[in-house]
Design an enzyme around this catalytic site. Structure first.
Site, mmCIF file in Angstrom:
data_model
loop_
_atom_site.group_PDB
_atom_site.id
_atom_site.type_symbol
_atom_site.label_atom_id
_atom_site.label_comp_id
_atom_site.label_asym_id
_atom_site.label_seq_id
_atom_site.Cartn_x
_atom_site.Cartn_y
_atom_site.Cartn_z
ATOM 1 N N HIS A 29 -11.626 38.524 16.866
ATOM 2 C CA HIS A 29 -10.714 37.941 16.957
ATOM 3 C C HIS A 29 -10.115 36.951 16.155
ATOM 4 C CE1 HIS A 29 -12.941 34.897 19.270
ATOM 5 N NE2 HIS A 29 -11.759 34.278 19.275
HETATM 6 C C1 UD1 Z 1 -7.761 31.500 21.411
HETATM 7 C C2 UD1 Z 1 -8.534 30.352 21.032
HETATM 8 C C3 UD1 Z 1 -9.831 30.621 20.381
HETATM 9 C C4 UD1 Z 1 -10.592 31.452 21.437
HETATM 10 C C5 UD1 Z 1 -9.949 32.499 21.952
HETATM 11 C C6 UD1 Z 1 -10.667 33.256 22.976
HETATM 12 C C7 UD1 Z 1 -7.131 28.624 19.937
HETATM 13 C C8 UD1 Z 1 -6.349 27.821 18.424
HETATM 14 N N1 UD1 Z 1 -7.710 29.633 19.751
HETATM 15 O O1 UD1 Z 1 -7.735 32.461 20.332
HETATM 16 O O2 UD1 Z 1 -10.388 29.445 20.044
HETATM 17 O O3 UD1 Z 1 -12.094 31.802 20.899
HETATM 18 O O4 UD1 Z 1 -8.626 32.231 22.633
HETATM 19 O O5 UD1 Z 1 -10.038 34.636 23.296
HETATM 20 O O6 UD1 Z 1 -6.428 28.078 20.880
HETATM 21 N N2 UD1 Z 1 -2.286 37.664 23.603
HETATM 22 C C9 UD1 Z 1 -2.069 38.591 24.393
HETATM 23 N N3 UD1 Z 1 -2.281 38.185 25.683
HETATM 24 C C10 UD1 Z 1 -3.162 37.220 26.143
HETATM 25 C C11 UD1 Z 1 -3.537 36.336 25.126
HETATM 26 C C12 UD1 Z 1 -3.089 36.306 23.905
HETATM 27 O O7 UD1 Z 1 -1.447 39.387 23.956
HETATM 28 O O8 UD1 Z 1 -3.301 37.014 27.503
HETATM 29 C C13 UD1 Z 1 -2.164 37.899 21.994
HETATM 30 C C14 UD1 Z 1 -0.733 37.395 21.628
HETATM 31 O O9 UD1 Z 1 -0.091 38.155 20.831
HETATM 32 C C15 UD1 Z 1 -1.157 35.856 21.171
HETATM 33 C C16 UD1 Z 1 -2.488 36.303 20.194
HETATM 34 O O10 UD1 Z 1 -3.169 37.182 21.399
HETATM 35 O O11 UD1 Z 1 -0.144 35.513 19.990
HETATM 36 C C17 UD1 Z 1 -3.476 35.046 20.108
HETATM 37 O O12 UD1 Z 1 -3.550 34.261 21.218
HETATM 38 P P1 UD1 Z 1 -3.959 32.715 21.245
HETATM 39 O O13 UD1 Z 1 -4.177 32.168 22.431
HETATM 40 O O14 UD1 Z 1 -2.833 32.205 20.444
HETATM 41 O O15 UD1 Z 1 -5.200 32.701 20.365
HETATM 42 P P2 UD1 Z 1 -6.740 33.651 20.459
HETATM 43 O O16 UD1 Z 1 -6.731 34.386 19.362
HETATM 44 O O17 UD1 Z 1 -6.849 34.339 21.629
#
Ligand code: UD1
Length: 352
Positions: free
Chosen positions: A202
């Site tokens: 991820h």
């Molecule tokens: C975040 C953390 C990372 C951690 C990871 C665990 C930051 C910068 N990164 O990364 O350190 O290892 O969480 O998973 O805070 N999305 C969904 N549903 C959700 C959550 C996310 O669809 O419930 C999708 C969205 O398109 C979103 C993308 O995932 O834009 C990324 O989510 P985000 O929370 O920005 O970062 P992670 O990659 O999950």
């Protein structure tokens, strides 16, 4: 003593399961605030249910977004909560945008901050998590370090006051929930114990660049011809695979939705080895005695690399590294004795 724990993403929900129970045992008034950074059922709610975590009193509902916007939104909403609740301490975990947002707001309001999983350092320095953890450590009042190396890292930066080697809270959880790991998932997926590899992916630097993601998926395909790969697909990765039109590379893998902790651990203890860029899963693979192939340029858990429990890989050499024979060395006790939660609560009780 009134403590506010700010959580918001999958790994933080999981870690909160340990401290939530410890605070309860010690009759400490803990209020949970969920930033809402992760919001899908299987990225958030599922953990509250399966790990019996107290319901958050506040949900800031920030959802997804760019780094600045997300961090800013959490700060605006969290400040309101702190003004209302006036806690003695804010507790934050790890290195996400939720962590940094909570730390900045609490510091400016002169509320003490406890950082769980302090002192981890990684290259590249511009990765979002590295920025979050360096800044958070700088302004925290209690720094709870999971490893000896993390204590040393802080020392090098001149941070020595209130730095405690507590061990790793994920190890507490692993031991606590071991008997409840779901051992039926691999059967449902028609897999044989020790004859499959568990994979997760991820990190932005692995999935946000089309060329790199395509190369990684090609390597997974090569490996999958020899031994089946179970790929638990993070929503970010799924979105990128769709956007970049790379679905053809995952059609032969065994794909699952993001898995609940108990399901993932059930697969972990039955798999042959692990391919991941998750900070948590690389340690859990060590707890479970499985070799981890880490798709990162550097690992925060350097001891796992030094002792050959984990191997750093990239998009060009993953297949080659996974194909080599690696004997898992005898398990030493790198991350404490499974009593991290208790230690953290004792330190807070004695110092607040
Ligand atoms: C975040 C953390 C990372 C951690 C990871 C665990 C930051 C910068 N990164 O990364 O350190 O290892 O969480 O998973 O805070 N999305 C969904 N549903 C959700 C959550 C996310 O669809 O419930 C999708 C969205 O398109 C979103 C993308 O995932 O834009 C990324 O989510 P985000 O929370 O920005 O970062 P992670 O990659 O999950």
């Amino acid at each position: 003593m009134k403590i506010i724990s700010l959580i918001g993403n999958r790994p933080q929900f999981i870690k909160e399961a340990v401290l939530c129970e410890e605070f309860k045992k010690n009759n400490i008034n803990e209020i949970i605030v969920n930033s809402g950074q992760h919001y899908d059922y299987n990225m958030a709610d599922v953990f509250f249910k399966s790990l019996n975590i107290k319901k958050p009193k506040y949900n800031l509902n920030v959802g997804s977004g760019k780094h600045g916007g997300m961090t800013g939104k959490i700060m605006i909403e969290f400040e309101k909560v702190l003004e209302k609740e006036k806690p003695d301490l804010v507790l934050i975990y790890g290195d996400t945008n939720t962590t940094l947002a909570g730390a900045i707001v609490a510091a400016k309001m002169k509320i003490k901050i406890a950082h769980v999983e302090a002192g981890i350092r990684m290259i590249p320095k511009n990765m979002p998590e590295e920025i979050n953890r360096v800044l958070t450590d700088r302004i925290s009042d209690f720094l709870f370090c999971p490893s000896k190396k993390s204590v040393e890292n802080l020392k090098k930066e001149g941070i020595a006051k209130n730095v405690f080697f507590t061990g790793d809270i994920l190890y507490d959880l692993f031991l606590k929930m071991k008997n409840e790991f779901n051992l039926t998932t691999f059967k449902k997926l028609k897999l044989t114990p020790n004859k499959f590899i568990l994979a997760t992916l991820h990190r932005d630097y692995n999935v946000d660049n089309k060329e790199k993601l395509e190369k990684i998926l090609k390597q997974l395909n090569l490996i999958n011809k020899n031994i089946p790969i179970v790929f638990s697909l993070h929503p970010r990765t799924k979105k990128r695979i769709d956007d970049f039109n790379l679905n053809k590379y995952i059609k032969d893998l065994t794909i699952t939705e993001p898995l609940d902790y108990l399901d993932l651990m059930g697969l972990l203890i039955n798999c042959k080895s692990v391919i991941t860029d998750s900070g948590g899963l690389q340690k859990e693979s060590y707890f479970a005695g499985k070799t981890g192939y880490i798709l990162m340029p550097d690992a925060g858990w350097t001891e796992l690399i030094d002792y050959k429990y984990n191997f750093l890989c990239d998009e060009n050499n993953l297949f080659q590294k996974v194909s080599q024979k690696h004997i898992f060395p005898n398990i030493s006790n790198l991350y404490g004795n499974g009593k991290t939660g208790q230690k953290i609560v004792d330190i807070l009780k004695n110092n607040l």
